[in-house]
Scaffold this motif. Structure first.
Motif, PDB file in Angstrom:
ATOM      1  N   ILE A  34      76.985  -7.147 109.708  1.00 32.49           N
ATOM      2  CA  ILE A  34      76.037  -8.349 109.344  1.00 32.49           C
ATOM      3  C   ILE A  34      74.616  -7.935 109.818  1.00 32.49           C
ATOM      4  O   ILE A  34      73.759  -8.357 108.910  1.00 32.49           O
ATOM      5  N   LYS A  51      77.454 -10.974  95.259  1.00 36.23           N
ATOM      6  CA  LYS A  51      77.944 -12.144  96.086  1.00 36.23           C
ATOM      7  C   LYS A  51      79.332 -12.413  95.511  1.00 36.23           C
ATOM      8  O   LYS A  51      80.396 -13.003  96.298  1.00 36.23           O
ATOM      9  N   SER A 120      83.434 -22.207 109.653  1.00 41.59           N
ATOM     10  CA  SER A 120      83.624 -20.860 108.639  1.00 41.59           C
ATOM     11  C   SER A 120      84.472 -19.944 109.851  1.00 41.59           C
ATOM     12  O   SER A 120      83.878 -19.254 110.629  1.00 41.59           O
ATOM     13  N   PHE A 271      80.884  -9.173 104.987  1.00 42.94           N
ATOM     14  CA  PHE A 271      80.065  -9.388 105.918  1.00 42.94           C
ATOM     15  C   PHE A 271      78.540  -8.784 105.976  1.00 42.94           C
ATOM     16  O   PHE A 271      77.693  -9.260 106.295  1.00 42.94           O
ATOM     17  N   VAL A 274      76.863 -11.380 103.678  1.00 50.21           N
ATOM     18  CA  VAL A 274      76.360 -12.426 104.743  1.00 50.21           C
ATOM     19  C   VAL A 274      75.038 -12.166 105.352  1.00 50.21           C
ATOM     20  O   VAL A 274      74.097 -12.905 105.209  1.00 50.21           O
ATOM     21  N   MET A 330      79.185 -21.001 107.627  1.00 47.86           N
ATOM     22  CA  MET A 330      78.882 -20.157 106.752  1.00 47.86           C
ATOM     23  C   MET A 330      78.866 -20.667 105.259  1.00 47.86           C
ATOM     24  O   MET A 330      77.645 -20.947 104.661  1.00 47.86           O
ATOM     25  N   GLY A 331      79.976 -21.131 104.693  1.00 42.23           N
ATOM     26  CA  GLY A 331      80.195 -21.241 103.396  1.00 42.23           C
ATOM     27  C   GLY A 331      79.863 -22.839 102.712  1.00 42.23           C
ATOM     28  O   GLY A 331      79.143 -23.258 102.118  1.00 42.23           O
ATOM     29  N   THR A 362      75.985 -17.409 113.376  1.00 45.31           N
ATOM     30  CA  THR A 362      76.754 -15.992 113.095  1.00 45.31           C
ATOM     31  C   THR A 362      76.563 -15.094 114.157  1.00 45.31           C
ATOM     32  O   THR A 362      77.211 -14.149 114.181  1.00 45.31           O
TER      33      THR A 362
END
Length: 376
Positions: A34, A51, A120, A271, A274, A330-331, A362
């Motif tokens: 990350i 993505k 997430s 990751f 992200v 996260m999403g 995160t």
């Protein structure tokens, strides 16, 4: 096409390099990926094509988590998992609403409260896999809670957004969501294991043993699409398919082959992506509300899910581990926020607030999890 190939090459090199560096420093590999993604994103802004490809990583990660689980294990963790999700969602919503109300007013505070509810679990799953703790009581509880949490989070967000748009709560809409979720889970848990076992046996019998993995990947994408098409989370479809396959005799070969594909390519890409999508430059302009909201959102999961774990019969240390494991966002939040922004419920300033929450949750989760699982 050439640009996409270059991006993927740079992302994989970054994932391996930073993962190795962080591993040598005693930190989780995923945290290195990350951080590497954040630095890579400063020079190479992420594209939609990258993505889309990297999202395969989160589907495969949850698919593997399902393969490593079993229906029996989830039944054992069911009470504590449900308790963790229920209390976690309620506490997160209440605290998120309370911190947003003085800054944003009643209507937007409802939305901000709802945006704190989903978890997430992909980050936590990856860290627990690294530590060999995914099948521990805490790991199984987190997985169970994450499924319930995602469902509850989607329901809460859907209800809040539809209520703000229409000015009233629509019971039929809520009932429809619950019915779809219940039906989908029941079919995947009680029907699909038998169907998949018979199908894969026939494939092997006619001489296509290697096709079991290929067909599993096809089913993974198919059920992820089906879940998304039903207005549920695609990761729910991925996890439940893995869970269904875990009840067949083909569990081990499918897991071994899928694990190599996932952890060699798609999970590192996810990751790193992200990290690349965290707008570090914009974070400097985050105001007091954004920082306060993010900290409360993090604390709300530790407190709420930890309390839920205690109510579910877990010990204090186990409850703390579960609470930390449920921190990441996260999403789902960004997807729902995009819907709310498009509907005019909230302005673009909300994006920075939610991105900061994702960024902090995160980065803080992997080291905290490692610390929480340390003996002594």
């Amino acid at each position: 096409m050439l640009e996409l190939i270059l991006y993927l090459a740079l992302m994989l090199i970054t994932a391996e390099s930073f993962g190795w560096l962080f591993s040598r420093a005693g930190q989780p590999v995923v945290l290195g990926q990350i951080v590497g993604g954040i630095l890579l994103g400063l020079a190479f802004p992420p594209t939609e094509e990258v993505k889309d490809i990297s999202m395969i990583g989160v589907l495969m990660l949850l698919f593997l988590a399902g393969l490593e689980s079993s229906v029996e294990e989830l039944r054992k963790a069911g009470k504590s998992g449900f308790s963790v999700a229920m209390v976690g969602v309620v506490v997160s919503f209440v605290l998120g609403f309370a911190v947003a109300y003085p800054f944003k007013g009643f209507d937007q505070a409802l939305l901000y409260g709802a945006l704190t509810t989903p978890t997430s679990v992909s980050l936590t799953v990856r860290v627990l896999m690294e530590m060999g703790r995914l099948k521990s009581r805490e790991g199984t509880t987190v997985l169970t809670a994450a499924i319930v949490d995602d469902i509850l989070g989607i329901i809460v967000l859907t209800v809040v957004i539809s209520s703000l748009l229409s000015g009233r709560v629509n019971p039929l809409s809520i009932a429809g969501i619950l019915l779809r979720v219940g039906l989908f889970i029941a079919i995947m848990v009680f029907v699909m294991p038998r169907v998949l076992d018979v199908l894969l046996r026939k494939v092997v019998r006619i001489g296509f043993a290697d096709s079991t993995v290929t067909l599993s990947m096809a089913a993974l994408f198919g059920f992820a699409y089906l879940a998304e098409h039903m207005n549920l989370a695609s990761i729910l479809g991925a996890y439940l398919l893995g869970l269904a396959l875990s009840e067949t005799e083909f569990r081990k070969p499918i897991f071994e082959h899928s694990r190599i594909i996932a952890h060699s390519v798609f999970v590192p890409l996810f990751f790193v992506d992200v990290g690349m999508n965290i707008p570090v430059k914009d974070l400097k302009s985050a105001g007091v509300f954004a920082i306060l909201f993010s900290l409360v959102a993090i604390a709300s999961k530790v407190i709420g899910c930890g309390l839920g774990a205690l109510i579910g019969g877990m010990k204090t240390k186990e409850a703390l581990r579960v609470g930390i494991g449920m921190i990441p966002r996260m999403g789902v939040e960004l997807a729902m926020l995009a819907i709310a922004m498009k509907a005019g419920i909230v302005g673009s300033d909300a994006y920075l607030v939610i991105v900061l929450m994702i960024f902090l949750s995160t980065l803080i989760t992997p080291p905290l999890l490692k610390l929480a699982f340390r003996e002594g």
